[in-house]
Design an enzyme around this catalytic site. Structure first.
Site, short mmCIF file in Angstrom:
data_model
loop_
_atom_site.label_atom_id
_atom_site.label_comp_id
_atom_site.label_asym_id
_atom_site.label_seq_id
_atom_site.Cartn_x
_atom_site.Cartn_y
_atom_site.Cartn_z
N LYS A 64 4.75 0.13 5.43
CA LYS A 64 4.32 0.67 4.13
C LYS A 64 5.34 1.68 3.61
CE LYS A 64 0.93 0.01 2.15
NZ LYS A 64 0.50 -1.05 1.16
N ALA B 199 5.20 2.21 9.12
CA ALA B 199 6.64 2.06 8.86
C ALA B 199 6.87 0.96 7.82
CB ALA B 199 7.38 1.74 10.15
N TYR C 108 2.64 -0.55 11.20
CA TYR C 108 1.98 -0.62 9.88
C TYR C 108 2.53 0.44 8.94
CZ TYR C 108 -1.50 0.51 6.30
OH TYR C 108 -2.11 0.82 5.10
N HIS D 218 -1.13 7.02 18.78
CA HIS D 218 -2.24 7.34 17.87
C HIS D 218 -1.99 8.64 17.08
CE1 HIS D 218 -6.96 7.33 17.72
NE2 HIS D 218 -6.40 7.34 16.52
N LYS E 282 -12.28 -2.17 11.26
CA LYS E 282 -12.01 -0.76 10.96
C LYS E 282 -13.19 0.07 11.46
CE LYS E 282 -8.30 -2.05 8.69
NZ LYS E 282 -8.24 -2.58 7.35
N PRO F 150 -16.77 1.51 20.70
CA PRO F 150 -15.49 1.90 21.29
C PRO F 150 -14.86 3.08 20.56
CG PRO F 150 -15.24 -0.11 20.01
CD PRO F 150 -16.67 0.26 19.91
N THR G 155 -0.35 4.33 1.45
CA THR G 155 -1.22 5.02 2.39
C THR G 155 -0.66 6.38 2.77
OG1 THR G 155 -1.98 4.92 4.70
CG2 THR G 155 0.00 3.70 4.20
N ASP G 156 -1.56 7.27 3.19
CA ASP G 156 -1.10 8.59 3.67
C ASP G 156 -0.41 8.49 5.03
OD1 ASP G 156 -3.34 8.07 5.26
OD2 ASP G 156 -4.35 9.97 4.84
N GLU G 157 -0.54 7.32 5.70
CA GLU G 157 0.05 7.20 7.04
C GLU G 157 1.58 7.25 7.02
OE1 GLU G 157 -1.61 4.34 9.68
OE2 GLU G 157 -3.64 4.64 8.95
N ASN H 238 -10.30 4.88 3.52
CA ASN H 238 -11.41 4.46 2.66
C ASN H 238 -12.57 3.94 3.51
OD1 ASN H 238 -10.14 3.11 -0.45
ND2 ASN H 238 -9.22 4.68 0.81
N ALA I 124 -2.00 -6.18 -1.92
CA ALA I 124 -1.95 -7.14 -0.81
C ALA I 124 -1.11 -6.57 0.32
CB ALA I 124 -1.36 -8.46 -1.28
#
Ligand code: NAD
Ligand code: DAU
Length: 350
Positions: free
Chosen positions: A160, A158, A156, A290, A195, A211, A131-133, A186, A83
């Site tokens: 995670k 940060a 986001y 980005h 997404k 876009p 996540t890999d982010e 994914n 979640a």
């Protein structure tokens, strides 16, 4: 019978994980805890809703009293925590929801598991899906490994990263038996059309502009969602406590190339002249901050758990597009209401 709590099971990845566990492990009782935010949808699980080993619980992980009571009433043996608020663009406009769900919600679950298990960790496991982010952004070269230093760049990522640190801290401090994984982008059925991939499919179908942020040169490493679910299954059962596993598709695409690829498949499937959909591509203002490139080195999970992606992208994208074309009612349902306001705010009503 083991009791397993899966959080966020009505969302995109969670629904594939819940289905896999309900079908593959009849000896488990699977609890799907989800607040049913805009991203959660029980239609994603309509095929398994009556299975005897499946139970849906509506609830919010930020509600500490509710979470404590849920764990008191149900002696869970395992937690698989998915979640989250998951969309980077929304984290830029509304970071606080991300702090609450991704950080406070995770700590509520960690505390509840700790209070329930009270140091008796035999057969217990808390699995945090990340996540890999969290690793930040790569340049043209290199890959994220499990030892890449954290350098999150968006609210986001940060949030995670913060939850990952807290999960590891509960292992270090209280010996809570945790495992973590950090996965790349994914794609597949049930993904909310905010997404990139489902948004592009949906807009092509409706002849709306596609876009592309900036020049579309940012790179992501795409993995079919069922391959992520199979990795989660393996890590939950066979991963080493205290360890982290990177999961990736070994499948890097520039955004502009993936959008063009979807255009060409959609032209064929919709019997349109080749090149028709590409005309809809519209360069829009870039995402703030980005990240340029994500790419995963998935050697550890390959060597230790013999996991590799099973689906090639060519096949995965065909399956995905077919699913969206065959599930128009799902798309109509999830894009009614709030989606229209969100879309207007993001893309100026185009
Ligand atoms: P999603 O947005 O599709 O689903 C999230 C689910 O969590 C929804 O069902 C939502 O209702 C639920 N939820 C949100 N806030 C909640 C709360 N406060 N209490 C209870 N439930 C709540 O997300 P997703 O793309 O399926 O991602 C799932 C997890 O995997 C997330 O933790 C995300 O960070 C991680 N992840 C996603 C990707 C990706 O490409 N989508 C890649 C790597 C990791
Ligand atoms: O890497 C894993 C992460 O992948 C997950 O942790 C996140 O939950 C998930 O949302 C995803 O994050 P991204 O920001 O990479 O995914 P998104 O689909 O939003 O965007 C993919 C790329 O496409 C990104 O470079 C931004 C770009 N983009 C996105 C949208 C929505 C566009 O060019 N146009 C768009 O309209």
């Amino acid at each position: 019978m083991k009791k397993i709590l899966i959080t966020g099971g009505a969302g995109f990845i969670g629904s594939h994980v819940v289905r896999r566990f309900v079908k593959n492990y009849p000896e488990y009782e699977i609890f799907n805890l989800d607040a049913l935010t805009y991203a959660g949808n029980l239609e994603n699980l309509s095929d398994i809703k009556n299975e005897p080993n499946y139970l849906f619980v509506k609830g919010d992980i930020t509600d500490q009293v509710f979470i404590d009571n849920l764990f008191k009433e149900n002696a869970f043996d395992g937690v698989i925590h998915l979640a989250a608020e998951s969309h980077v663009d929304r984290s830029i406009t509304n970071p606080m929801e991300f702090i609450m769900t991704n950080i406070v919600g995770t700590v509520n679950l960690l505390n509840a598991a700790r209070n329930l298990w009270k140091g008796n960790f035999e057969g217990k496991r808390f699995y945090h899906i990340s996540t890999d982010e969290v690793y930040g952004s790569l340049g043209d070269e290199g890959f994220f490994t499990e030892t890449t230093p954290y350098d999150p760049k968006s609210p986001y990522s940060a949030s995670k990263a913060s939850s990952d640190h807290l999960v590891r801290a509960y292992h270090n401090t209280y010996k809570l038996p945790v495992v973590l994984s950090n996965c790349s982008n994914n794609y597949g059925p049930n993904q909310f059309p905010e997404k990139l991939i489902p948004l592009i499919i949906h807009n092509i179908e409706n002849n709306k502009p596609l876009p592309v942020y900036g020049k579309g040169l940012n790179i992501r490493d795409w993995l079919y969602v069922e391959d992520h679910a199979s990795a989660i299954d393996l890590i939950f059962h066979k991963g080493t406590v205290g360890e982290t596993y990177n999961i990736g598709g070994n499948n890097e695409w520039r955004n502009i190339d993936i959008v063009k690829k979807i255009c060409s498949v959609m032209d064929r499937k919709l019997n349109r002249e080749p090149g028709t959909s590409e005309k809809l591509i519209t360069n829009v203002t870039d995402r703030a901050g980005h990240d340029l490139r994500y790419a995963i080195d998935a050697t550890k999970i390959k060597n230790e758990l013999s996991w590799e992606p099973s689906l090639q992208f060519e096949e995965g994208i065909e399956k995905t597009i077919d699913w969206y074309l065959n599930n128009k009612e799902w798309l109509n349902n999830v894009t009614s209401g709030d989606y229209q306001n969100y879309y207007k705010k993001m893309y100026g009503g185009r």
